[in-house]
Structure formats: structure tokens, C-alpha cells
Design a protein around this motif. Structure first.
Motif, PDB file in Angstrom:
ATOM      1  N   LEU A  85      22.154  -0.426 -12.995  1.00 35.16           N
ATOM      2  CA  LEU A  85      23.487  -0.486 -13.590  1.00 35.16           C
ATOM      3  C   LEU A  85      23.600   0.495 -14.751  1.00 35.16           C
ATOM      4  O   LEU A  85      24.628   1.171 -14.915  1.00 35.16           O
ATOM      5  N   HIS A  86      22.558   0.605 -15.554  1.00 36.58           N
ATOM      6  CA  HIS A  86      22.607   1.529 -16.682  1.00 36.58           C
ATOM      7  C   HIS A  86      22.853   2.954 -16.215  1.00 36.58           C
ATOM      8  O   HIS A  86      23.656   3.693 -16.801  1.00 36.58           O
ATOM      9  N   ARG A  87      22.173   3.349 -15.150  1.00 40.25           N
ATOM     10  CA  ARG A  87      22.316   4.707 -14.636  1.00 40.25           C
ATOM     11  C   ARG A  87      23.764   4.971 -14.206  1.00 40.25           C
ATOM     12  O   ARG A  87      24.338   6.019 -14.513  1.00 40.25           O
ATOM     13  N   THR A  88      24.361   3.994 -13.537  1.00 36.81           N
ATOM     14  CA  THR A  88      25.741   4.153 -13.072  1.00 36.81           C
ATOM     15  C   THR A  88      26.705   4.257 -14.242  1.00 36.81           C
ATOM     16  O   THR A  88      27.560   5.156 -14.293  1.00 36.81           O
ATOM     17  N   LEU A  89      26.578   3.348 -15.213  1.00 36.49           N
ATOM     18  CA  LEU A  89      27.489   3.359 -16.363  1.00 36.49           C
ATOM     19  C   LEU A  89      27.329   4.631 -17.180  1.00 36.49           C
ATOM     20  O   LEU A  89      28.313   5.222 -17.645  1.00 36.49           O
ATOM     21  N   ARG A  90      26.080   5.060 -17.363  1.00 41.31           N
ATOM     22  CA  ARG A  90      25.854   6.256 -18.183  1.00 41.31           C
ATOM     23  C   ARG A  90      26.465   7.488 -17.519  1.00 41.31           C
ATOM     24  O   ARG A  90      27.044   8.346 -18.198  1.00 41.31           O
ATOM     25  N   ARG A  91      26.337   7.597 -16.213  1.00 43.65           N
ATOM     26  CA  ARG A  91      26.940   8.731 -15.515  1.00 43.65           C
ATOM     27  C   ARG A  91      28.456   8.721 -15.652  1.00 43.65           C
ATOM     28  O   ARG A  91      29.084   9.765 -15.865  1.00 43.65           O
ATOM     29  N   LEU A  92      29.053   7.533 -15.552  1.00 43.61           N
ATOM     30  CA  LEU A  92      30.501   7.438 -15.676  1.00 43.61           C
ATOM     31  C   LEU A  92      30.962   7.782 -17.086  1.00 43.61           C
ATOM     32  O   LEU A  92      31.920   8.549 -17.282  1.00 43.61           O
ATOM     33  N   VAL A  93      30.295   7.240 -18.082  1.00 42.23           N
ATOM     34  CA  VAL A  93      30.668   7.519 -19.466  1.00 42.23           C
ATOM     35  C   VAL A  93      30.443   8.990 -19.793  1.00 42.23           C
ATOM     36  O   VAL A  93      31.264   9.640 -20.457  1.00 42.23           O
ATOM     37  N   THR A 219      39.946   7.116 -16.084  1.00 39.81           N
ATOM     38  CA  THR A 219      40.049   7.884 -14.842  1.00 39.81           C
ATOM     39  C   THR A 219      38.706   8.409 -14.339  1.00 39.81           C
ATOM     40  O   THR A 219      38.651   9.051 -13.288  1.00 39.81           O
ATOM     41  N   ALA A 220      37.616   8.157 -15.070  1.00 40.91           N
ATOM     42  CA  ALA A 220      36.299   8.671 -14.661  1.00 40.91           C
ATOM     43  C   ALA A 220      35.893   8.071 -13.313  1.00 40.91           C
ATOM     44  O   ALA A 220      36.052   6.870 -13.073  1.00 40.91           O
ATOM     45  N   ARG A 221      35.377   8.926 -12.424  1.00 38.76           N
ATOM     46  CA  ARG A 221      34.906   8.491 -11.110  1.00 38.76           C
ATOM     47  C   ARG A 221      33.596   9.211 -10.789  1.00 38.76           C
ATOM     48  O   ARG A 221      33.475  10.411 -10.998  1.00 38.76           O
ATOM     49  N   GLU A 225      32.634   5.115  -7.762  1.00 40.39           N
ATOM     50  CA  GLU A 225      32.538   4.087  -8.805  1.00 40.39           C
ATOM     51  C   GLU A 225      33.460   4.442  -9.965  1.00 40.39           C
ATOM     52  O   GLU A 225      33.701   5.611 -10.261  1.00 40.39           O
ATOM     53  N   GLN A 226      33.976   3.418 -10.637  1.00 42.56           N
ATOM     54  CA  GLN A 226      34.744   3.618 -11.848  1.00 42.56           C
ATOM     55  C   GLN A 226      34.443   2.512 -12.832  1.00 42.56           C
ATOM     56  O   GLN A 226      33.856   1.481 -12.480  1.00 42.56           O
ATOM     57  N   LEU A 227      34.815   2.735 -14.083  1.00 48.02           N
ATOM     58  CA  LEU A 227      34.532   1.779 -15.145  1.00 48.02           C
ATOM     59  C   LEU A 227      35.565   0.662 -15.150  1.00 48.02           C
ATOM     60  O   LEU A 227      36.758   0.903 -14.981  1.00 48.02           O
ATOM     61  N   SER A 228      35.104  -0.551 -15.391  1.00 46.42           N
ATOM     62  CA  SER A 228      36.013  -1.678 -15.562  1.00 46.42           C
ATOM     63  C   SER A 228      36.575  -1.669 -16.983  1.00 46.42           C
ATOM     64  O   SER A 228      36.068  -0.975 -17.870  1.00 46.42           O
TER      65      SER A 228
END
Length: 409
Positions: A85-93, A219-221, A225-228
Motif C-alpha cells: 500500500l505504501h508503494r501505491t500511495l507514494r507513487r500517486l502522491v 486527479t492523480a492516476r 489507481e487514484q487517491l481516496s
């Protein structure tokens, strides 16, 4: 096995840096991994701190492992979650909070710093109240797209949370059993901050297309995946609160270090290319955040000390940055050790590994611009004689106030 004799009581930052640094040196020598009275394991050597921060599978950032029934900690905060999960969130941010985004802030940071100094009257002021606090708050608020005029709100929320004194390290992030103080000083300000940011996120959902960071996060994708909303709110809160507090302490620590080392200040005034190394050496000497927190996922051994599974591990960034095995003569303030980035990769004020601070480039940029602005405006900067200094609580290295007397150009 390390010695089993009990170490001396730990001095606080307010007791004086030299006493604290001497105690840390003794811990590195005799108790490199030490279990305290609460069952937390403190890690003092640079190599061991790197080992902990480089292995998220063994040393988890998910502190809810300590108290699985606690609801006080969100699993949406970058700093307290693990891969994947950290990897996904960090990429989005990171898609929204890019190095270019930070670099583009330089003109505005310069403008804000100049305006804050323009507003000062006379030859005395408080660096924290009048400059080091409002500068990062205004910059981060404008970056997020929230009104900088609301900085009194941000200040009240952060000051309440910084008042919380924690005895047991296991309570650092958990409030279910911490009583009324935790509710009043931590949980309620966080709820207020989250509600404030949620209003802005909802507005960007309804009216997309803005250029502020919240709009970009909406709008990050990445790979579908996108951020909640919760994830955006948590990141905004982390950036706003941690970002302004740490940068404020960095600026205060810079002035304190230069006051103790006038030859370094004189060199940086004459040779402005030294300002970057000065900021780097301040981060090494007095990192605003002094510790991390991890939880072991299985039994392990670190520096000869067995650590059971499910125990808190507290690596000391401050001690690692003073490790004589990495930084010769570590108590000497020497910005030139960072010339040509010779040591920049080894000081770990902003952490290490997957949780390396996303806001580090912004903090460094603000620190350099702020010091340049102070040098440009004042020929002499001294700490007002006899002024009592108030320090932040343990775990942070910085002052709450710093009265200065200056001579203008």
C-alpha cells in the motif's frame, strides 16, 4: 553481547546540547541497542539505524501492530504504512508533489521571506513567531490551495499536539487508552484539521481543474489507481503540520548553530555557496525530528541484542548523525564536510529508505532562501541577551521562541 549495566539518565535538549551529545556517544559505545523501561528498543549507531530503516518487512512502520484494537491511527498515512500500500500511495502522491513543483516555488518563497522581514519594526523580533513559523505555513498553505490567512488555525492545532508529553513510547501514536489529555491535545485538533481539509477536497472534486496540490492529488492516476478523500486529507495534514513544524525548527536551529559558530556565519555571508552546506550541517547537528518508530514483525537480533517480535524499535536519527564512525569530530560544526555533497547522502535527518521524507527538498529550499534573506537584510544577528528559550518536547530538536537583536543594512 553489549554491556548490561544501566546507562545514565538521558539529558534533554533543554539540558544543553553538549550533555546530550556526550550521552549519545556513550550509548553508541556501550549500549548501541538499549531496551528501556517500557520495553522499547532504542538504536543509536548509524549503521544500525540504516539497517532498521532499510528493512520494512522486518521493521514495520505500521504502529497499529502494537495495539491491534486501537482506532486512533489511520492506515492511510504514508509514514505509518508498509508496502505494497505504501508503494501505491507514494507513487500517486509523487505524481502531484514533484521535484519540479518544489523548484517552481523558489520565487514565491523568496517573496514571502522578503515580505515577512519587511513587516518587522525595530531592531528586535522573535525569529520563530515572526519569521520561521509563518514562512513555511504560508508556502505550504498556498501550495495545497488553502487560505494562508488561516495560519492561526494551523498554529493552534499544531501547538496543541506538540504539548502532548508521552511517557510510554507505545502511546506515541495511540490514544484509545491515553485519557483526556490525548483526546484534547491530539485527537480533537486532528479531527478539526481533517474536517477543514476535507472541505477543500470536496470542493476540488466538485470543481476540478485547479493548479494547486489538492487539485492535482484529486486527479492523480497511476495504473488505474487514484487517491481516496481520506488519503488526500491525511497527506495534506502530514505536509501542513509536519512540514511547517520541522522547517520552523530547522530555521531556529540554523540561527542557534551560527550563533555558536560565528566563523561559519562569516564564511557563509562572504561565500554564499556555503549556505547549502550550512543548512545540511545544521540538519546533521540538530535534526528537527530526532527519532523514528518501527515495530518488529518477527524475532531478530540487532547489534548482538535479541529483539522479540511485536516490539517497538526507536532508531535515533540524532545519534546516527553524530556517529563518529561516519562523521569525524561529530560535535564540530563544519559545513565544509558537505562540500561537493561528500557527506550529504550519509546524514539522515529526513530518514532513510522507503519512508524518506517527501518534503525534504522543500525544507532544504526554504532553509537556504530564509538564511539568504536574513543575511541580505541584517549585517548582524544575535540572540537577545538573557532571553529564556523554550524547547519543544523530547523527540523534537528545536526552540519554540528565539528572540533576536539585529543590525540592519
Amino acid at each position: 553481547m553489549p554491556p548490561t549495566t544501566a546507562p545514565a539518565a538521558r539529558p534533554t535538549v533543554a539540558d544543553g546540547g553538549s550533555d546530550l551529545f556526550a550521552w549519545l556517544a556513550a550509548m553508541r559505545q556501550d549500549h548501541p541497542v538499549h531496551e528501556d523501561e517500557y520495553g522499547a528498543f532504542h538504536v543509536f549507531r548509524h549503521a544500525d539505524v540504516l539497517a532498521v530503516s532499510s528493512d520494512p518487512q522486518l521493521y514495520s512502520s505500521q504502529l497499529s501492530r502494537l495495539r491491534p484494537t486501537s482506532t486512533a491511527l489511520s492506515e492511510q498515512i504514508l509514514s505509518v504504512i508498509d508496502p505494497p500500500l505504501h508503494r501505491t500511495l507514494r507513487r500517486l502522491v509523487s505524481q502531484a508533489f514533484t521535484p519540479r513543483t518544489v523548484a517552481d516555488l523558489q520565487p514565491r518563497i523568496t517573496e514571502v521571506a522578503a515580505q515577512l522581514l519587511d513587516d518587522l519594526d525595530g531592531d528586535t523580533f522573535d525569529l520563530v513567531t515572526d519569521f520561521a513559523y509563518p514562512l513555511p505555513v504560508i508556502v505550504i498553505a498556498e501550495l495545497l490551495g488553502v487560505p494562508a490567512a488561516d495560519r492561526a488555525l494551523f498554529h493552534s492545532w499544531s501547538q496543541k499536539m506538540l504539548q502532548m508529553q508521552v511517557a510510554d513510547p507505545a502511546d506515541m501514536q495511540f490514544g484509545d487508552e491515553a485519557g483526556e489529555d490525548y483526546e484534547r491535545l491530539v485527537k480533537q485538533p486532528l479531527r478539526d484539521l481533517h474536517a477543514y481539509l476535507q472541505d477543500h477536497v470536496s470542493d476540488r472534486r466538485a470543481r476540478p481543474g485547479g493548479t494547486d496540490l489538492i487539485s492535482k492529488l484529486v486527479t492523480a492516476r497511476v495504473e488505474g489507481e487514484q487517491l481516496s478523500d481520506t488519503q488526500i486529507v491525511e497527506f495534506g495534514a502530514l505536509l501542513l503540520m509536519a512540514g511547517h513544524v520541522s522547517t520552523s525548527m530547522l530555521l531556529g536551529n540554523t540561527v542557534l548553530c551560527l550563533a555558536d559558530n560565528p566563523e561559519a556565519e562569516a564564511a557563509a555571508r562572504t561565500q554564499r555557496s556555503l549556505i547549502g552546506p550550512v543548512v545540511e550541517e545544521v540538519l546533521r547537528m540538530r535534526p528537527p525530528i530526532t527519532v523514528m518508530a518501527r515495530v518488529t514483525t518477527r524475532d531478530t537480533v540487532l547489534a548482538g541484542t535479541p529483539i522479540p517480535a511485536g516490539r517497538m524499535v526507536v532508531p535515533s536519527l540524532l545519534s546516527a548523525n553524530h556517529d563518529e564512525q561516519v562523521f569525524p569530530d561529530p560535535e564540530r560544526f563544519d559545513p565544509r564536510r558537505f562540500d561537493a555533497d561528500r557527506a550529504a547522502g550519509r546524514q539522515i535527518a529526513f530518514g532513510h529508505g522507503i519512508h524518506y521524507c517527501l518534503g525534504a527538498p522543500l525544507a532544504r529550499l526554504e532553509g537556504r532562501i530564509a538564511l539568504e534573506a536574513l543575511f541580505d537584510r541584517f549585517t548582524d544577528i544575535t540572540i537577545t541577551a538573557g532571553a529564556p528559550l523554550r524547547y519543544h518536547r523530547d523527540g523534537l530538536f528545536g526552540v519554540r521562541n528565539l528572540p533576536l537583536t539585529v543590525r540592519r543594512r
